[in-house]
Design an enzyme around this catalytic site. Structure first.
Site, PDB file in Angstrom:
ATOM      1  N   GLY A 284     -13.681   6.665   6.183  1.00 21.73           N
ATOM      2  CA  GLY A 284     -13.396   7.700   5.916  1.00 21.73           C
ATOM      3  C   GLY A 284     -12.793   6.733   4.441  1.00 21.73           C
ATOM      4  CB  ALA A 285      -9.223   5.896   4.171  1.00 20.32           C
ATOM      5  CG  MET A 286      -9.761  -0.532   3.346  1.00 22.37           C
ATOM      6  SD  MET A 286     -10.548  -1.240   4.735  1.00 22.37           S
ATOM      7  CE  MET A 286      -9.241  -2.924   4.435  1.00 22.37           C
ATOM      8  CD  GLU A 287      -6.793  -0.772   6.869  1.00 18.78           C
ATOM      9  OE1 GLU A 287      -7.599   0.020   6.600  1.00 18.78           O
ATOM     10  OE2 GLU A 287      -6.550  -2.257   7.894  1.00 18.78           O
ATOM     11  CG  ASN A 288      -8.054  -1.971   0.394  1.00 18.50           C
ATOM     12  OD1 ASN A 288      -8.691  -3.045   0.550  1.00 18.50           O
ATOM     13  ND2 ASN A 288      -8.412  -0.040  -0.393  1.00 18.50           N
ATOM     14  CG  HIS A 320      -5.776   5.611  10.360  1.00 19.58           C
ATOM     15  ND1 HIS A 320      -5.298   5.220  12.158  1.00 19.58           N
ATOM     16  CD2 HIS A 320      -6.597   3.879   9.792  1.00 19.58           C
ATOM     17  CE1 HIS A 320      -6.386   4.470  12.163  1.00 19.58           C
ATOM     18  NE2 HIS A 320      -6.680   3.419  11.218  1.00 19.58           N
ATOM     19  CD  GLU A 321      -6.974   4.284   6.136  1.00 23.60           C
ATOM     20  OE1 GLU A 321      -6.696   3.095   6.361  1.00 23.60           O
ATOM     21  OE2 GLU A 321      -7.647   4.859   7.051  1.00 23.60           O
ATOM     22  CG  HIS A 324      -3.827   0.331   8.638  1.00 29.65           C
ATOM     23  ND1 HIS A 324      -3.641  -0.176  10.687  1.00 29.65           N
ATOM     24  CD2 HIS A 324      -5.037   1.423   8.720  1.00 29.65           C
ATOM     25  CE1 HIS A 324      -5.557  -0.283  10.587  1.00 29.65           C
ATOM     26  NE2 HIS A 324      -6.013   0.674   9.823  1.00 29.65           N
ATOM     27  CD  GLU A 343      -8.481   0.095  12.622  1.00 30.80           C
ATOM     28  OE1 GLU A 343      -8.349   1.523  12.359  1.00 30.80           O
ATOM     29  OE2 GLU A 343      -8.606  -0.384  10.874  1.00 30.80           O
TER      30      GLU A 343
HETATM   31  N1  PHE Z   1      -9.592  -0.562   8.289  1.00 32.88           N
HETATM   32  C1  PHE Z   1     -10.486   0.721   7.450  1.00 32.88           C
HETATM   33  C2  PHE Z   1      -9.488   1.708   9.085  1.00 32.88           C
HETATM   34  O1  PHE Z   1      -9.910   2.433   9.805  1.00 32.88           O
HETATM   35  C3  PHE Z   1     -11.898   1.309   8.319  1.00 32.88           C
HETATM   36  C4  PHE Z   1     -12.345   0.846   7.363  1.00 32.88           C
HETATM   37  C5  PHE Z   1     -13.093  -0.503   7.783  1.00 32.88           C
HETATM   38  C6  PHE Z   1     -12.839   1.649   6.114  1.00 32.88           C
HETATM   39  C7  PHE Z   1     -14.303  -0.719   7.116  1.00 32.88           C
HETATM   40  C8  PHE Z   1     -14.102   0.066   5.042  1.00 32.88           C
HETATM   41  C9  PHE Z   1     -13.866  -0.266   6.193  1.00 32.88           C
HETATM   42  O2  PHE Z   1      -8.691   2.885   8.181  1.00 32.88           O
HETATM   43 ZN    ZN Z   2      -7.424   2.277  10.803  1.00 38.00          ZN
END
Ligand code: PHE
Ligand code: ZN
Length: 884
Positions: A284-288, A320-321, A324, A343
């Site tokens: 879905g998305a990533m919290e970098n 959510h992101e 994080h 998570e």
């Molecule tokens: N950490 C991300 C999330 O839950 C999910 C994710 C995991 C995205 C692995 C990409 C790769 O918000």
């Molecule tokens: Zn997450």
């Protein structure tokens, strides 16, 4: 060494995919084996010379010995398919180094060194979408969980925190925008048409939070002032044509930032917050840190192209992101076994946020529905694992509903037991104590214990034991006393034959049959295997409402009269419990009829009870339409299948359809009245209008089951009149299941209307592939050959095939054709995108809970996959575990 994941197969590069190696199990990683890394990496500098086909990465690592770890004469730098261009130690040659499989091992004698590592990668050949890859002409990264090692050699584990400085250089025409984590340091263009930028992230972070984006992007910008007075520049970056569809994402972000300050006391900590939308993304998305990368699906929306569900999902994922940033980034995970630490907690945080933004009861019901239709089956099948797993071969396989959704439920139980205020004291202590650290689930539990003042000694079992507890509930009555008997059993799961009882918090209430009211609810915690509770002062036997609000993620087995369920479906003042009574009423009936144990008269009586309860729901003026829509929803086929020991999906689904038809018939007048009342309300995002759209499409589904010809007309009219995607998709969904001329007409119209908009074309694929149309297999076959279909885009693959795995008459066709299609897909997709391929395995892994014939066919397909010569680690693990 893991031969199954050499870069040739991993990236589907055919000229390198030579003779099949002996299949070999990838190693098992165990939680018990954790040891701290012998080196610290206080700073990391990354210099990128960017190109779609060739990117050169120079990594400069300042390293020093970790005083808290055992000394080692070497440092192990993880790699995955990398070729080393050059390596130097302290700006000169290294004393010694060697490749160990994909890893680079360097010999070091001092306490402090500088390592300079040069690698070269081809982002355009990276179809796995992990590491640095090209999407739509731009470059982007995905590093969680182990993608950073596909960019450069590095201790790619979440407990190695480093301060990153990143510089990038690339052709200005191709990459006018250059982004990375943290704050921008400099940015400009040189005379030779090259653009360059430097970013610095002051917050130490693990490599999985690194991100880089380079491309031709435009941004919607805004500002946010934090509670401490920090001015933050917000930006949502997209392709040129998509800018108008970013307003909802930006508004959601600001709401999330405010909410986290007010609710958890969490403030943002950088000068910029960037979100980039990419169309090729595995999740879905990533919290970098400071640079979230999103699947376009969770960014782009306007009323014409996105449903109300899409709007809500975007708001939830953006939140959510963002959340994080504290639960995940400021406090990160020690190792991947602790994944639920970030998570589970972050899912709970986003659920609570959405509850506060909209209808809390409706959100709770939706979340429970997801849990029970996805996580419960996982927890009762071959892939069952605790929310904190004990071992894995490929961590990507553990981004599961158990770790995420059950993880959230476990923390929600702590919150229910502590109460909101004390829970907040616990989370404050957790953030405060572990800020800047890589923590464990145990650290979290200890902080909640101390901060909230709870004893969680036995409660910790929720982290270590898999399986959904079964809770037997019986209410008896004698004299003026009602007695509640509770007993629990945690079923055996793979690797865990024996289980201990776990604390189960239950909100309960006892209703007076006469006046339809109760005397107040209470929270009881079942600590042991069994307990009985007495309630005095009941002259007549009361009606029990149990697990109100779904306080515990358990299966309830209650021997309860249908009349009592019908009573609760009408009277329960806890919205979840009311929903649950309706569900139970229907589940009980469908299981009885599917079992063929029911005579015609009994069937009629049961349907009358359900019809009566449904009528009350349709006519209850005290209900808002959003809630009414929830109560109207029949339990899904996946949930129903999970309720029986050996499921025959065809039968269950046929009975479910028959009930729908019966209700559509007997309540036809009310449903048509509801449809027309709701149709009169114009489009807006307010809850009343959203509710109207929800009940409108719900009404249509019942009417379609009862009278297809008439419903087809009604649906076609709704489709034509639609000025928004919710109405349009709702109508088209009904039409797609019918065999009428309007079906073809409207499907064609939809495609023509939205061609060129990939997210909407995804819906077009998914609608057809998830349909109850008898020919769904033929439709999916045809769609797989459609020019718009591609295995290279995960959204498109999921739209077609994930949707299909939910069809009882398609995926579960008695011929086994559906199972074969999914196995073919897994085999074709595995070399291209292993993570996405492996996500289709659990659908076949349900064989143990199927009737014999289908079980054998499913196993056959799993065995066929297992026999393939070159499987990714991802698919290998899922298939072998599924075979048991
Ligand atoms: N950490 C991300 C999330 O839950 C999910 C994710 C995991 C995205 C692995 C990409 C790769 O918000
Ligand atoms: Zn997450």
């Amino acid at each position: 060494m893991d031969i199954a994941r050499t870069p040739s197969t991993a990236d589907g590069n055919p000229q390198l995919a030579d003779a099949a190696p002996e299949p070999k199990a990838p190693p098992e990683i165990r939680r018990q084996d954790y040891t701290p890394f012998p080196w610290l990496v206080p700073t990391t500098r990354l210099d990128f010379e960017l190109g779609l086909e060739k990117t050169r990465v120079t990594a400069t690592l300042e390293i020093e010995r970790n005083p808290d770890a055992e000394n080692s004469p070497t440092i192990r730098l993880n790699g995955d398919g990398l070729t080393l261009v050059s390596l130097s130690c302290d700006d000169g040659p290294c004393e010694g180094h060697m490749m160990d499989g994909d890893d680079l091992v360097v010999t070091l004698d001092g306490d402090r060194h500088r390592l300079t590592i040069v690698t070269e990668i081809d982002p355009s050949a990276n179809s796995q979408l992990s590491g640095l890859y090209a999407s739509n002409g731009m470059l982007c990264t995905q590093c969680e969980a182990e993608g950073f090692r596909r960019i450069t050699f590095f201790p790619d584990r979440p407990d190695v925190l480093s301060v990153y400085t990143v510089s990038m250089r690339g052709p200005a025409a191709q990459f006018p925008i250059l982004l990375s984590n943290g704050n921008a340091v400099q940015n400009g263009e040189s005379g030779d048409g090259m653009r360059h930028a430097e970013w610095h992230d002051p917050w130490p972070k693990p490599s999985y939070l690194f991100a880089l984006v380079a491309g031709d992007l435009v941004a919607r910008k805004d500002r946010f002032t934090t509670m401490g007075g920090r001015e933050v520049e917000l930006a949502v970056w997209v392709r040129e044509g998509d800018l108008e569809r970013t307003e909802h994402a930006m508004e959601s972000l600001k709401r999330a930032m405010t909410w986290d300050e007010e609710t958890f006391g969490r403030e943002y900590d950088l000068d910029v917050y960037n979100i980039v939308a990419v169309s090729d993304f595995n999740m879905g998305a990533m919290e970098n840190k400071g640079l979230n990368v999103f699947n376009t699906k969770y960014v782009l929306a306007d009323p014409e192209t996105a449903t109300d569900g899409d709007f809500d999902a975007i708001e939830g994922v953006i939140a959510h992101e963002y959340f994080h940033n504290w639960s995940g980034n400021r406090v990160t995970c020690r190792d991947w076994f602790q994944l639920s630490l970030k998570e589970g907690f972050t899912v709970l945080r986003d659920q609570l946020f959405s509850q506060d933004m909209h209808s809390a009861p409706v959100k709770r019901i939706e979340d429970v529905r997801v849990l029970r239709s996805v996580q419960f089956p996982e927890d009762s099948g071959p892939l069952a694992h605790p929310i904190r797993p004990d071992s894995y071969r490929e961590i990507s396989n553990f981004y599961t509903s158990t770790v995420y959704n059950k993880g959230a439920e476990v923390i929600r139980m702590m919150r229910s037991m502590a109460g909101e205020e004390r829970f907040r004291k616990g989370t404050d202590l957790y953030f405060d104590r572990h800020d800047g650290e890589a923590a464990t689930c145990e650290d979290f539990v200890v902080a909640i214990e101390e901060g909230a003042g709870l004893d969680l000694e036995q409660f910790r079992l929720w982290y270590s034991q898999a399986g959904t507890p079964k809770l037997k509930v019986a209410l008896s009555h004698k004299g003026e006393t009602a007695t509640l008997a509770l007993s629990q059993e945690v079923p055996p799961t793979p690797g865990q034959a024996e289980k201990q009882p776990m604390p189960i918090p239950l909100r309960i209430a006892l209703f007076d049959r006469e006046n339809g009211a109760h005397r107040g609810e209470e929270l009881v915690v079942l600590e042991k295997e069994a307990a009985t509770l007495n309630f005095d002062g009941f002259v007549d036997p009361p009606v029990l409402s149990v697990n109100r609000g779904f306080t515990a993620p358990v299966r309830i087995e209650r021997d309860v009269a249908r009349a009592d369920l019908a009573f609760l479906a009408r009277n329960d003042d806890d919205p979840f419990a009311r929903y649950e009574a309706m569900q139970d009423l229907v589940v009980g009936h469908l299981l009885e009829v599917a079992d063929e144990s029911l005579g015609e008269n009994e069937r009629k009586a049961a349907r009358e009870d359900i019809g009566g309860a449904m009528k009350a729901i349709l006519e209850d003026d005290a209900l808002d339409d959003l809630m009414r829509g929830e109560l109207m929803m029949l339990p899904g086929v996946s949930y129903l299948m999970d309720q029986v020991l050996l499921a025959d999906p065809g039968r269950i689904s046929a009975e479910r359809e028959a009930l729908k038809a019966d209700l559509g018939e007997t309540l036809g007048e009310e449903l048509r009245a509801l449809h027309s009342r709701a149709s009169a309300i114009g489009y807006s995002q307010d809850p009343q209008a959203k509710g109207a759209r929800k009940v409108k499409s719900m009404a249509l589904t019942y009417l379609a089951a009862a009278n297809p010809a008439q419903a087809s007309e009604l649906a076609a009219a709704q489709y034509d009149a639609a000025d928004n995607m919710t109405d349009r998709q709702g109508a088209l969904m009904v039409l797609t299941g019918l065999d009428t001329a309007a079906r073809t007409d409207k499907l064609l119209d939809f495609y023509e209307r939205f061609r060129g908009n990939p997210l909407v074309i995804d819906k077009w694929f998914a609608l057809q592939a998830s349909s109850l149309h008898p020919q769904v297999i033929r439709h999916v076959e045809a769609l797989a050959n459609h020019p718009d279909f591609t295995l290279r885009n995960p959204n498109r693959v999921r739209s077609l095939y994930m949707a299909f795995t939910g069809t009882p008459q398609g995926f579960h066709a008695a011929s086994g054709e559906g199972y074969r299609m999914i196995a073919d897909l897994i085999l074709a997709l595995d070399p291209i995108n292993a993570q996405t391929a492996a996500r289709f395995v659990p659908a076949l892994g349900r064989w143990r809970r199927m009737e014999e014939g289908r079980a054998a066919l499913m196993r056959e397909q799993l065995e066929r996959i297992a026999a393939a010569s070159k499987l990714s680690r991802d698919t290998y693990e899922q298939v072998t575990r599924s075979l048991g």
